[in-house]
Design an enzyme around this catalytic site. Sequence first.
Site, PDB file in Angstrom:
ATOM      1  N   CYS A 175       0.837  -1.196   0.000  1.00 17.17           N
ATOM      2  CA  CYS A 175       0.000   0.000   0.000  1.00 17.17           C
ATOM      3  C   CYS A 175       0.882   1.260   0.000  1.00 17.17           C
ATOM      4  O   CYS A 175       1.594   1.522  -0.964  1.00 17.17           O
ATOM      5  CB  CYS A 175      -0.955  -0.036   1.194  1.00 17.17           C
ATOM      6  SG  CYS A 175      -2.174   1.297   1.236  1.00 17.17           S
ATOM      7  N   ASP A 213      -9.358  -2.659  -6.362  1.00 16.51           N
ATOM      8  CA  ASP A 213      -8.283  -1.812  -5.849  1.00 16.51           C
ATOM      9  C   ASP A 213      -8.403  -0.416  -6.443  1.00 16.51           C
ATOM     10  O   ASP A 213      -7.985  -0.166  -7.577  1.00 16.51           O
ATOM     11  CB  ASP A 213      -6.919  -2.415  -6.175  1.00 16.51           C
ATOM     12  CG  ASP A 213      -5.781  -1.735  -5.450  1.00 16.51           C
ATOM     13  OD1 ASP A 213      -5.990  -0.631  -4.902  1.00 16.51           O
ATOM     14  OD2 ASP A 213      -4.678  -2.298  -5.423  1.00 16.51           O
ATOM     15  N   HIS A 263      -7.936  -4.363  -2.153  1.00 15.95           N
ATOM     16  CA  HIS A 263      -6.769  -3.613  -1.695  1.00 15.95           C
ATOM     17  C   HIS A 263      -6.518  -3.865  -0.201  1.00 15.95           C
ATOM     18  O   HIS A 263      -7.410  -3.734   0.623  1.00 15.95           O
ATOM     19  CB  HIS A 263      -6.998  -2.117  -1.926  1.00 15.95           C
ATOM     20  CG  HIS A 263      -5.858  -1.253  -1.505  1.00 15.95           C
ATOM     21  ND1 HIS A 263      -4.833  -0.908  -2.342  1.00 15.95           N
ATOM     22  CD2 HIS A 263      -5.579  -0.668  -0.312  1.00 15.95           C
ATOM     23  CE1 HIS A 263      -3.969  -0.152  -1.690  1.00 15.95           C
ATOM     24  NE2 HIS A 263      -4.405   0.011  -0.454  1.00 15.95           N
TER      25      HIS A 263
END
Length: 249
Positions: free
Chosen positions: A132, A183, A217
């Site tokens: 991330c 995502d 995500h």
Amino acid sequence: MSLCKHCIQGVRHEGEPQGKLEKIGGVPCYVATPTIDYPKDKVVLFLPDVFGIELSNAQLLADDFALNGFKVVAIDYLNGDAIPPDAMNDGKFDFMAWLANHGSDKTRPPLDKVIAALKEQGVTKFGATGYCFGGRYTFDLAFDNIIQCAVVAHPSLLQVPQDLETYLAKSTAPLLINSCEVDQMFPVESQAKADEILGGGKFVPGYKREYFAGCTHGFAVRGDMTNPAVKAGKEGSFKATVEYFLAHL
């Protein structure tokens, strides 16, 4: 600069971390060291998400890399100001205010300090795995050719296609991207653009992208292990990362 809601959602994983917290170059780090013989000139830099090095999920992942023969240094490049685990999923944390105070002017210097100190200890080859928020910094280290192998999972804060084009033009570090189905920060369009720019042999040092269906995500570090697809994604991305480091670092 912005992130998505999934950047601060997830599940805390169970387990007892085996590494230790220590300072390197004056910067707090979580260090996971193999119990078997390992190459002392290589280190994997673990660049965590916004929850930092003290989230047990990150520590357990670092430990798992160590079990596979890599010394791992997870760096507190958030300067002791990671988002607290209790803020995960509560919807009340002022994420944008936090993000505004964690630009590269504050977060890059700790990375450089740790890398310099590790070089003084004899480390000559670095891999980096960024999750991330950490994906942005993995790219930046690759741009500067500080690392010799780069892996990112559901990266955030990338400018597409600019950062992909910069990677092609400037970096010599083989790149693995662990991507997923849902995502907002690195959507399927960006994934396809990465393949277009770096795939098909265009990026000579090496490029590979893994795709994990049914994952969102954050899956590689904060995924819900009770969800079979997410569990497969987390374990699959970890396996792909280990294999990529074994091949390229």
